[in-house]
Design an enzyme around this catalytic site. Structure first.
Site, PDB file in Angstrom:
ATOM      1  N   LYS A 126      58.147  64.419  46.423  1.00  0.00           N
ATOM      2  CA  LYS A 126      57.478  63.291  47.278  1.00  0.00           C
ATOM      3  C   LYS A 126      55.973  63.604  46.368  1.00  0.00           C
ATOM      4  O   LYS A 126      55.579  64.453  45.996  1.00  0.00           O
ATOM      5  CB  LYS A 126      57.319  63.663  48.591  1.00  0.00           C
ATOM      6  CG  LYS A 126      56.882  62.567  49.532  1.00  0.00           C
ATOM      7  CD  LYS A 126      57.989  61.809  49.800  1.00  0.00           C
ATOM      8  CE  LYS A 126      57.198  60.349  50.672  1.00  0.00           C
ATOM      9  NZ  LYS A 126      58.602  59.655  51.186  1.00  0.00           N
ATOM     10  N   ASP A 166      56.184  54.296  49.462  1.00  0.00           N
ATOM     11  CA  ASP A 166      56.185  54.870  50.604  1.00  0.00           C
ATOM     12  C   ASP A 166      54.758  54.121  51.393  1.00  0.00           C
ATOM     13  O   ASP A 166      54.613  53.083  50.975  1.00  0.00           O
ATOM     14  CB  ASP A 166      56.248  56.468  50.723  1.00  0.00           C
ATOM     15  CG  ASP A 166      56.573  57.157  52.296  1.00  0.00           C
ATOM     16  OD1 ASP A 166      57.541  57.315  52.453  1.00  0.00           O
ATOM     17  OD2 ASP A 166      55.521  57.507  52.833  1.00  0.00           O
TER      18      ASP A 166
HETATM   19  P1  NDP Z   1      54.295  50.712  55.431  1.00  0.00           P
HETATM   20  O1  NDP Z   1      52.788  51.332  54.766  1.00  0.00           O
HETATM   21  O2  NDP Z   1      54.881  49.611  54.872  1.00  0.00           O
HETATM   22  O3  NDP Z   1      54.044  50.691  56.770  1.00  0.00           O
HETATM   23  C1  NDP Z   1      53.691  51.488  57.822  1.00  0.00           C
HETATM   24  C2  NDP Z   1      53.520  50.594  59.007  1.00  0.00           C
HETATM   25  O4  NDP Z   1      52.954  51.710  60.146  1.00  0.00           O
HETATM   26  C3  NDP Z   1      52.167  49.794  58.943  1.00  0.00           C
HETATM   27  O5  NDP Z   1      52.518  48.632  59.898  1.00  0.00           O
HETATM   28  C4  NDP Z   1      51.140  50.572  59.687  1.00  0.00           C
HETATM   29  O6  NDP Z   1      50.150  49.688  60.381  1.00  0.00           O
HETATM   30  C5  NDP Z   1      51.794  51.161  60.874  1.00  0.00           C
HETATM   31  N1  NDP Z   1      51.303  52.565  61.456  1.00  0.00           N
HETATM   32  C6  NDP Z   1      50.743  53.418  60.712  1.00  0.00           C
HETATM   33  N2  NDP Z   1      50.534  54.455  61.671  1.00  0.00           N
HETATM   34  C7  NDP Z   1      50.500  53.788  62.957  1.00  0.00           C
HETATM   35  C8  NDP Z   1      50.533  54.293  64.205  1.00  0.00           C
HETATM   36  N3  NDP Z   1      50.048  55.376  64.388  1.00  0.00           N
HETATM   37  N4  NDP Z   1      50.883  53.765  65.213  1.00  0.00           N
HETATM   38  C9  NDP Z   1      51.661  52.595  64.975  1.00  0.00           C
HETATM   39  N5  NDP Z   1      51.747  51.844  63.543  1.00  0.00           N
HETATM   40  C10 NDP Z   1      51.354  52.729  62.815  1.00  0.00           C
HETATM   41  O7  NDP Z   1      54.991  52.216  55.259  1.00  0.00           O
HETATM   42  P2  NDP Z   1      56.833  52.156  55.399  1.00  0.00           P
HETATM   43  O8  NDP Z   1      57.190  50.974  56.134  1.00  0.00           O
HETATM   44  O9  NDP Z   1      57.246  52.149  54.103  1.00  0.00           O
HETATM   45  O10 NDP Z   1      56.925  53.579  55.932  1.00  0.00           O
HETATM   46  C11 NDP Z   1      56.969  53.719  57.347  1.00  0.00           C
HETATM   47  C12 NDP Z   1      57.886  54.969  57.600  1.00  0.00           C
HETATM   48  O11 NDP Z   1      59.089  55.157  56.798  1.00  0.00           O
HETATM   49  C13 NDP Z   1      56.896  56.437  57.009  1.00  0.00           C
HETATM   50  O12 NDP Z   1      57.185  57.473  57.767  1.00  0.00           O
HETATM   51  C14 NDP Z   1      57.696  56.683  55.534  1.00  0.00           C
HETATM   52  O13 NDP Z   1      57.602  58.003  55.168  1.00  0.00           O
HETATM   53  C15 NDP Z   1      59.139  56.480  56.044  1.00  0.00           C
HETATM   54  N6  NDP Z   1      60.107  55.849  55.129  1.00  0.00           N
HETATM   55  C16 NDP Z   1      59.945  54.824  54.177  1.00  0.00           C
HETATM   56  C17 NDP Z   1      61.090  54.449  53.102  1.00  0.00           C
HETATM   57  C18 NDP Z   1      60.775  53.226  52.541  1.00  0.00           C
HETATM   58  O14 NDP Z   1      61.609  52.898  51.684  1.00  0.00           O
HETATM   59  N7  NDP Z   1      59.592  52.520  52.405  1.00  0.00           N
HETATM   60  C19 NDP Z   1      62.160  55.194  53.152  1.00  0.00           C
HETATM   61  C20 NDP Z   1      62.326  56.232  54.046  1.00  0.00           C
HETATM   62  C21 NDP Z   1      61.448  56.420  54.960  1.00  0.00           C
HETATM   63  P3  NDP Z   1      48.685  49.080  59.558  1.00  0.00           P
HETATM   64  O15 NDP Z   1      49.418  48.005  58.917  1.00  0.00           O
HETATM   65  O16 NDP Z   1      47.938  48.781  60.647  1.00  0.00           O
HETATM   66  O17 NDP Z   1      48.626  50.043  58.669  1.00  0.00           O
END
Ligand code: NDP
Length: 445
Positions: A126, A166
């Site tokens: 990572k 990520d």
């Molecule tokens: P993104 O950056 O695309 O999205 C993250 C989202 O979470 C945004 O909408 C953000 O809001 C929101 N967010 C962050 N902190 C909070 C909080 N405290 N409360 C509510 N919402 C919050 O990331 P991903 O969707 O790619 O990743 C999300 C999770 O999934 C992570 O844990 C990542 O490690 C995991 N993951 C991702 C993979 C992937 O393929 N992308 C694969 C496997 C796991 P805002 O827009 O306001 O910042």
């Protein structure tokens, strides 16, 4: 807890002080390995667990870049190459101001077991930076990505270490990173980065894979318990890549998604969220969800509120680590929630998971439930290795088969090691054993 595991957890905590996310992830895995240790004493005698908890390599570097005002900014870059027993290090890059070495180590550690569970040939790693992409112009993001790659390119490669996206790293960032990498190495080495645009070597279905995969996994869990998704109410936290495509698949399969969230609050839409409106606000305009009621006046935006307050039958934490704590779990249980499937990495605290176990809430752990993203990344590497591109349907079918197989493995290992039906236990032991067998065969490495 066995004295050996207790001592090991203490040693790891002492050696990694100030890294609570990493020690939380390690403790969760080590606790569930006790029944494995009692059947395989060679694990203790070869000190395999201590080796597994120490990254093979940790790279830290300076990332200087110039902002639009001509000021020089400095960020910190990380790549933790955790374990290569099953293949090249594989895991995403996170750009977020909260990123620390401890956070990257926790994510890299989880990735080892998740990648192993997919049955594909990928090790665990990572990376990322404490760079905050929010509010930055495209030109600033590009300069940052180019500077980040100026160092990272020495360490990655299709057979060495293969980063992806990520949090904070989506299609735009991957494009800038791959463009810089290609220029620096003077080779079109497609398989060195995944999550690429479909026009230049990316896989169809990769963008959707983590969210879709999470819902496929939940569907398997429900079928196992004679339940279904159709006409059920769901909530999803987050509204980024994982959350959006989990919402889309839930809706395709007939569920009603009542609420989702971002870092500014929760949007509640009793009629069911409009995926296209969410995609416009979050993926295209990159705004706050507070804009959603401007498109659908029936909906309500609740500033700084968590999504778990909205009563639902199934819940999907898809935002960030430790976002669902004991009191959130109590609220979900009180409202009659029957299933929680983790789309994000480690979103539920240990206390919340414990409560789900006590109250009979089905719990799908991240290592299994969100493995679809990395699985399709590995399929992207396979397509790149043969200079081919599969159809969306072919990728999606393979994803479904992989999620089905992961579900089966979780149940098999949970049963074999005395915790029938415990998906978290099965994911940890199943993921561990494949890596452990390879490490044994390599000798002391
Ligand atoms: P993104 O950056 O695309 O999205 C993250 C989202 O979470 C945004 O909408 C953000 O809001 C929101 N967010 C962050 N902190 C909070 C909080 N405290 N409360 C509510 N919402 C919050 O990331 P991903 O969707 O790619 O990743 C999300 C999770 O999934 C992570 O844990 C990542 O490690 C995991 N993951 C991702 C993979 C992937 O393929 N992308 C694969 C496997 C796991 P805002 O827009 O306001 O910042």
């Amino acid at each position: 807890m066995s004295a050996y595991i207790e001592q090991l957890i203490q040693t790891i905590a002492d050696r990694n002080q100030g890294e609570p996310l990493f020690t939380q992830a390690v403790e969760e895995v080590l606790h569930s390995l006790e029944p494995v240790l009692s059947r395989h004493p060679e694990i203790e005698s070869s000190n395999l667990l201590e080796r597994l908890c120490e990254p093979e390599r940790q790279i830290l570097f300076r990332v200087p870049w110039e902002d639009d005002e001509g000021r020089v900014q400095v960020n910190r870059g990380f790549r933790v190459e955790f374990n290569s027993a099953l293949g090249p290090y594989k895991g995403g890059l996170r750009f977020n101001p909260a990123v620390t070495l401890g956070m990257i180590k926790f994510l890299g550690f989880e990735q080892i077991f998740k990648n192993s569970l997919t049955g594909l040939m990928i090790g665990g790693g990572k990376g990322g930076s404490d760079f905050n992409p929010k509010g930055r112009s495209d030109a600033e993001i590009m300069r940052f990505c180019q500077s980040f790659m100026m160092e990272l390119h020495r360490h990655i490669g299709e057979k060495t270490d293969v980063p992806a996206g990520d949090m904070g790293v989506g299609a735009r960032e991957i494009g800038y990173l791959f463009g810089a990498y290609k220029r620096l190495i003077n080779r079109y080495e497609l398989g060195a980065i995944t999550g690429k645009g479909v026009g230049y070597g990316g896989s169809l279905g990769r963008k959707e894979a983590t969210g879709f995969g999470c819902v496929y996994f939940a569907t398997e869990m429900l079928a196992e318990h004679k339940l279904q998704l159709e006409r059920k109410t769901c909530v999803v936290s987050g509204s980024g890549n994982v959350a959006l495509y989990a919402i889309k698949k839930l809706q395709n399969l007939g569920a009603r998604v009542l609420a989702c969230s971002d870092s500014t609050g929760t949007v509640y839409d009793a009629a069911g969220l409009d995926f296209n409106a969410l995609r416009l606000i979050k993926e295209i305009e990159r705004c706050s969800l507070s804009k959603y009621p401007m498109i659908h006046s029936r909906a309500e935006f609740r500033p700084n509120k968590k999504v778990w307050e909205v009563p639902c039958e199934y819940a999907f934490p898809c935002a960030t680590q430790n976002e669902l704590d004991l009191s959130d779990a109590e609220t979900l249980v009180e409202h009659g929630c029957k299933l929680v499937a983790e789309g994000a990495n480690m979103p539920c605290t240990p206390e919340a998971i414990h409560l789900f176990g006590e109250k009979g809430v089905l719990f799908g752990p991240a290592k299994a439930a969100n493995a679809g993203g990395v699985a399709v990344s590995a399929l992207e590497m396979q397509q790149n290795a043969t200079w081919t591109q599969w159809t969306f349907e072919e990728v999606d079918q393979r994803l479904q088969a992989i999620m089905k197989q992961i579900h089966k493995s979780c149940l098999f290992y949970a049963n074999r090691y005395g915790q029938p039906g415990n998906y978290a236990h099965g994911a940890n032991t199943g993921g561990f054993l494949r890596v452990a067998e390879a490490m044994f065969e390599f000798g002391v490495t």
